[in-house]
Design an enzyme around this catalytic site. Sequence first.
Site, PDB file in Angstrom:
ATOM      1  N   ASP A   1       0.743  -1.206  -0.204  1.00 45.26           N
ATOM      2  CA  ASP A   1       0.075   0.026   0.076  1.00 45.26           C
ATOM      3  C   ASP A   1       0.973   1.263   0.127  1.00 45.26           C
ATOM      4  O   ASP A   1       1.982   1.369   0.759  1.00 45.26           O
ATOM      5  CB  ASP A   1      -0.947   0.113   1.240  1.00 45.26           C
ATOM      6  CG  ASP A   1      -1.879   1.295   1.596  1.00 45.26           C
ATOM      7  OD1 ASP A   1      -2.849   1.408   0.501  1.00 45.26           O
ATOM      8  OD2 ASP A   1      -1.265   2.088   2.225  1.00 45.26           O
TER       9      ASP A   1
ATOM     10  N   GLU B   1       1.342  -0.235  -4.854  1.00 47.58           N
ATOM     11  CA  GLU B   1       0.566   0.624  -5.222  1.00 47.58           C
ATOM     12  C   GLU B   1       1.090   1.870  -5.576  1.00 47.58           C
ATOM     13  O   GLU B   1       1.471   2.566  -4.789  1.00 47.58           O
ATOM     14  CB  GLU B   1      -0.461   0.759  -4.104  1.00 47.58           C
ATOM     15  CG  GLU B   1      -1.515   1.738  -4.517  1.00 47.58           C
ATOM     16  CD  GLU B   1      -2.257   2.532  -3.364  1.00 47.58           C
ATOM     17  OE1 GLU B   1      -3.343   3.112  -3.513  1.00 47.58           O
ATOM     18  OE2 GLU B   1      -1.796   2.425  -2.331  1.00 47.58           O
TER      19      GLU B   1
END
Length: 509
Positions: free
Chosen positions: A212, A248
């Site tokens: 993330d 990401e």
Amino acid sequence: MLTCLIFCLSLALASCQYFGNYYCQSGRDVMVHLFEWKWTDIQKECTWLAEHNYCGVQVSPPNEHRIVTDPSYPWWQRYQPVSYKMGSRSGSETDFQNMVAACNDAGIYIYVDGVLNHMTGGGWGTGSDGSSFNADALQFPGVPYGPNDFHGTDDCSTWDQDIHNYQDPTEVRNCRLSGLRDLDGSATYVRDMIAEYMNRLIGWGVAGFRIDAAKHMWPGDIEAILGRLNNLNTRWFPVGTRAYIYQEVIDMGGEPIKGTDYTYLGRVTEFKHGKNLGDVVRKNNGQRLAYLRNFGEGWGQLGRFDALVFIDNHDNQRGHGAGGFGSILTFFEANMYKIATAFELAWDYGHVRLMSSYNWPRTIIDGSDINDWMGPPSNGGGSTKDVECFNGEWICEHRWRQMYNMVRFHNVAIGQPVSNWWDNGYQAISFSRGNRAFIVINNEDFYITRTFQTGLPGGEYCDVISCDNNRPPCGNTGGSCRGSYSVDSDGTAIFSVPNGEDPMIAFHV
């Protein structure tokens, strides 16, 4: 050994530190994000996923997180870590271990959403596994982390230590994302703590990680963390198999940080993919299906082996991140969503991840969803309900026939080139994947009737969009099947393609 060493040194160790390869059971390839599902529900679902030839599951962040009550238990509390303990909204450490083992035994592999860039935002309290924290004092004793483990005023020059200027890579990577306390990934101790957490999960059988907010971490820091990882557990994976890493990085162009800054480490989430397909299916700005002939790199997207692709994800289906409500397709636009997903699964580009959502009362005012924060179906007090697909609360897109049958199409087509392309110049296309699979999509306002070159061996085929099986008897346990279609020995077939609901016909061997 010497040759490998020389080769690695010549590439600054990049080749020997690559984590972008994933391991699936033979004949499987696609993963699904079971967003905010409990571990016990995922464990049950893995049996169904194996029967329908999925490869793996992305799970929500499993570690201890902040408990937010204003607003009431939002989904994003999972992205505010308190520690690397394993009590979370999705269940206990034991639940998680049991889920991983059972899913691996079924041949369904688990990819963890890893929140490694930061801890919580400001304030203090007690996390989901009982650990205290004081983010204002940068104290997270559950790890433990203290003030020396975070970026501070020496690293970030903004007045409030938050990111304001995305044209400044240092600010993006050293300052706080929306107030979340930013870990100093250059610190040996921080790298060790993150790697220790990841290795614990690898030891339990986890197959890989989504990183993330990787855009907010220096690639060199990620590389140093990945270099500390153990190989996957040999109970389920071949000896020497590395964790699968996809990062990401929202790169829509116009900023100095690029997705390609990270592809030497592993795959990267290609947000342009879903936006571009959404624009095409919506017919935004004169876009046409016919323009998809060179979709992928030809559209300015990452290389096909560098990209993790999706139509929507948990962020942009709520209007966050890349795309926006006018482009991104979700289950709220079910017919267009199925068109885009059918193309994505039929096309030869990227590693595909499907989305499995829960419902919420989406209310868009002035371009924003005022309910975008709402967490999963709840029993109250932040306790997530058991999953019951299609009950109005759990959407379970991955269980739609149009989705799981196209997953099988995708699996059959792996390694086969796109062939026999046809388009009408506007909103109708067809193509085959070698001599293994064929699809036609009609986004016009009228039926299309013609002779199609399917590339397939002669015989009878079922439309897997509307039918249960790929060969007769076709069947449909949940509605109307379009029946079988005859393909001549030269690969041609004459038939009509509907418009409107499910305007696709797909065959495979």
